[in-house]
Motif scaffolding. Structure first.
Motif, PDB file in Angstrom:
ATOM      1  N   ARG A  51       7.517  -6.285  -9.771  1.00  0.00           N
ATOM      2  CA  ARG A  51       6.266  -6.346  -8.986  1.00  0.00           C
ATOM      3  C   ARG A  51       5.286  -5.268  -9.425  1.00  0.00           C
ATOM      4  O   ARG A  51       4.072  -5.500  -9.444  1.00  0.00           O
ATOM      5  CB  ARG A  51       6.565  -6.245  -7.488  1.00  0.00           C
ATOM      6  CG  ARG A  51       5.329  -6.504  -6.642  1.00  0.00           C
ATOM      7  CD  ARG A  51       5.622  -6.549  -5.164  1.00  0.00           C
ATOM      8  NE  ARG A  51       6.068  -5.279  -4.653  1.00  0.00           N
ATOM      9  CZ  ARG A  51       6.510  -5.077  -3.404  1.00  0.00           C
ATOM     10  NH1 ARG A  51       6.558  -6.102  -2.559  1.00  0.00           N
ATOM     11  NH2 ARG A  51       6.888  -3.887  -3.007  1.00  0.00           N
ATOM     12  N   LYS A 142       0.264  -5.107  -5.129  1.00  0.00           N
ATOM     13  CA  LYS A 142       0.451  -3.904  -4.325  1.00  0.00           C
ATOM     14  C   LYS A 142      -0.387  -2.825  -5.009  1.00  0.00           C
ATOM     15  O   LYS A 142      -0.090  -2.425  -6.137  1.00  0.00           O
ATOM     16  CB  LYS A 142       1.938  -3.530  -4.293  1.00  0.00           C
ATOM     17  CG  LYS A 142       2.275  -2.502  -3.222  1.00  0.00           C
ATOM     18  CD  LYS A 142       3.780  -2.480  -2.996  1.00  0.00           C
ATOM     19  CE  LYS A 142       4.225  -1.334  -2.123  1.00  0.00           C
ATOM     20  NZ  LYS A 142       3.989  -1.555  -0.697  1.00  0.00           N
ATOM     21  N   TYR A 146      -4.970   1.233   0.817  1.00  0.00           N
ATOM     22  CA  TYR A 146      -4.375   1.231   2.158  1.00  0.00           C
ATOM     23  C   TYR A 146      -5.318   1.873   3.167  1.00  0.00           C
ATOM     24  O   TYR A 146      -4.887   2.457   4.152  1.00  0.00           O
ATOM     25  CB  TYR A 146      -3.020   1.958   2.146  1.00  0.00           C
ATOM     26  CG  TYR A 146      -1.901   1.082   1.629  1.00  0.00           C
ATOM     27  CD1 TYR A 146      -1.209   0.234   2.486  1.00  0.00           C
ATOM     28  CD2 TYR A 146      -1.566   1.081   0.293  1.00  0.00           C
ATOM     29  CE1 TYR A 146      -0.195  -0.586   2.019  1.00  0.00           C
ATOM     30  CE2 TYR A 146      -0.547   0.261  -0.188  1.00  0.00           C
ATOM     31  CZ  TYR A 146       0.127  -0.567   0.683  1.00  0.00           C
ATOM     32  OH  TYR A 146       1.136  -1.380   0.223  1.00  0.00           O
ATOM     33  N   THR A 200      11.592  -7.506   0.363  1.00  0.00           N
ATOM     34  CA  THR A 200      12.523  -7.690   1.484  1.00  0.00           C
ATOM     35  C   THR A 200      12.449  -9.129   1.987  1.00  0.00           C
ATOM     36  O   THR A 200      13.468  -9.746   2.303  1.00  0.00           O
ATOM     37  CB  THR A 200      12.176  -6.717   2.624  1.00  0.00           C
ATOM     38  OG1 THR A 200      11.897  -5.441   2.060  1.00  0.00           O
ATOM     39  CG2 THR A 200      13.305  -6.610   3.631  1.00  0.00           C
ATOM     40  N   SER A 235      10.655  -2.710   2.873  1.00  0.00           N
ATOM     41  CA  SER A 235      11.716  -1.925   2.239  1.00  0.00           C
ATOM     42  C   SER A 235      12.232  -0.827   3.155  1.00  0.00           C
ATOM     43  O   SER A 235      13.416  -0.500   3.120  1.00  0.00           O
ATOM     44  CB  SER A 235      11.202  -1.297   0.943  1.00  0.00           C
ATOM     45  OG  SER A 235      10.839  -2.309   0.055  1.00  0.00           O
TER      46      SER A 235
END
Ligand SMILES: Cc1ncc(COP(=O)(O)O)c(C=O)c1O
Length: 290
Positions: A51, A142, A146, A200, A235
């Protein structure tokens, strides 16, 4: 933590410096990854490195190290810090930029962070989440973006919530730092696209398929409110039951049987992974420390 890896070199945390012209800092331009280390084993490292490479590609950054080198840096870091239970973050930034806009040669940071364990009671009682209207930029990647998640931290705390769930006014996507799913009439529903491919979630859904039908599709906020059972995955949390959304109870407000079974199946799956890899990883360490 004593050591970090900066651009392929193991350095003391106190000496790990990046210049202020880095595009990660000045423009928030960077790929990001995070995974857990349990009993010295980097959990699902192969998926996380996949990823990380995909996220970097999605923002046109090339990881300047081979896959084997990246894995070597991670294992060296685990050894140097004698990490047993922790998190590891990888950040690949846009690098130093003269005009503070055009990417340069990327800087790579691999750094351990201390992790607090979530109290087991949360998995029996479930947690509260709040909702927020927000669409992540380049949701399949990702990245270091954020901003909204960090900004909502104090609101989450004030409302006693464990996570924020994003929606666009109608359609629900995922949590600020987790994937999301729900069970209605025995069927598990989770987003099909427009979300981060949560590692996950991928593992949990494989287990869920043994327990119930699984549907990947778009779903609305009204459907989420009307769900029988809700859960988030990440995770750090594994599979975590959600029993309250904003000021409403999920179902009867108790953790339901399907999510409860999934929580346990996922915990056993991680335990099995760690046990299986602990022996292999120690052989890898010995071979590479000579
Ligand atoms: C936006 C977003 N979705 C989902 C996740 C869960 O991903 P994973 O299970 O790989 O930790 C994260 C993790 O931080 C995230 O930031």
């Amino acid at each position: 933590m004593e050591y970090v890896n900066l651009n392929g070199q193991l350095v003391r945390d106190a000496d790990a410096k990046i210049h202020i012209s880095d595009l990660g800092l000045r423009r928030g331009y960077g790929a990001f990854e995070f995974f857990r280390v349990l009993r010295g084993v980097p959990v699902f490292i192969e998926d996380h490195l996949d990823r990380f490479e995909n996220s970097s590609r999605a923002i046109d950054l090339e990881v300047p190290y081979s896959r084997a080198e990246l894995e070597g840096f991670v294992r060296e870091l685990i050894r140097a810090n004698n990490l047993q239970s922790a998190g590891i973050q990888l950040v690949l930034t846009g690098g130093y930029s003269e005009d503070i806009f055009t990417p340069g040669h990327p800087n790579l940071i691999i750094a351990p962070i201390a992790l607090r364990e979530y109290p087991p009671a949360l998995y029996q009682q479930g947690v509260k989440v709040i909702t927020h209207r927000h669409e992540r930029e380049i949701p399949e990647a990702k990245t270091t973006a954020y901003l909204t998640a960090v900004k909502l931290g104090p609101r989450m705390k004030a409302e006693g919530a464990a996570e924020v769930i994003y929606h666009d006014g109608k359609w629900v996507t995922e949590g600020a730092r987790s994937s999301l799913g729900f069970v209605k009439d025995g069927v598990l529903v989770t987003a099909k696209d427009g979300v981060l491919p949560g590692i996950t979630r991928i593992h949990a859904l494989r287990l869920a398929e043994q327990l119930m039908p699984v549907e990947h599709r778009a779903f609305t906020l009204d459907e989420l409110y009307a769900a029988d059972e809700v859960f988030i995955t990440s995770s750090t949390r594994g599979v975590m039951p959600v029993t309250r959304i904003d000021d409403r109870l999920v179902g009867n407000g108790q953790v339901g049987p399907k999510v409860s079974a999934l929580v346990k199946a996922f915990q056993a799956h991680v335990e099995e992974y760690v046990a299986r890899h602990a022996a292999v990883d120690s052989r890898w360490s010995i071979a590479n420390s000579q």
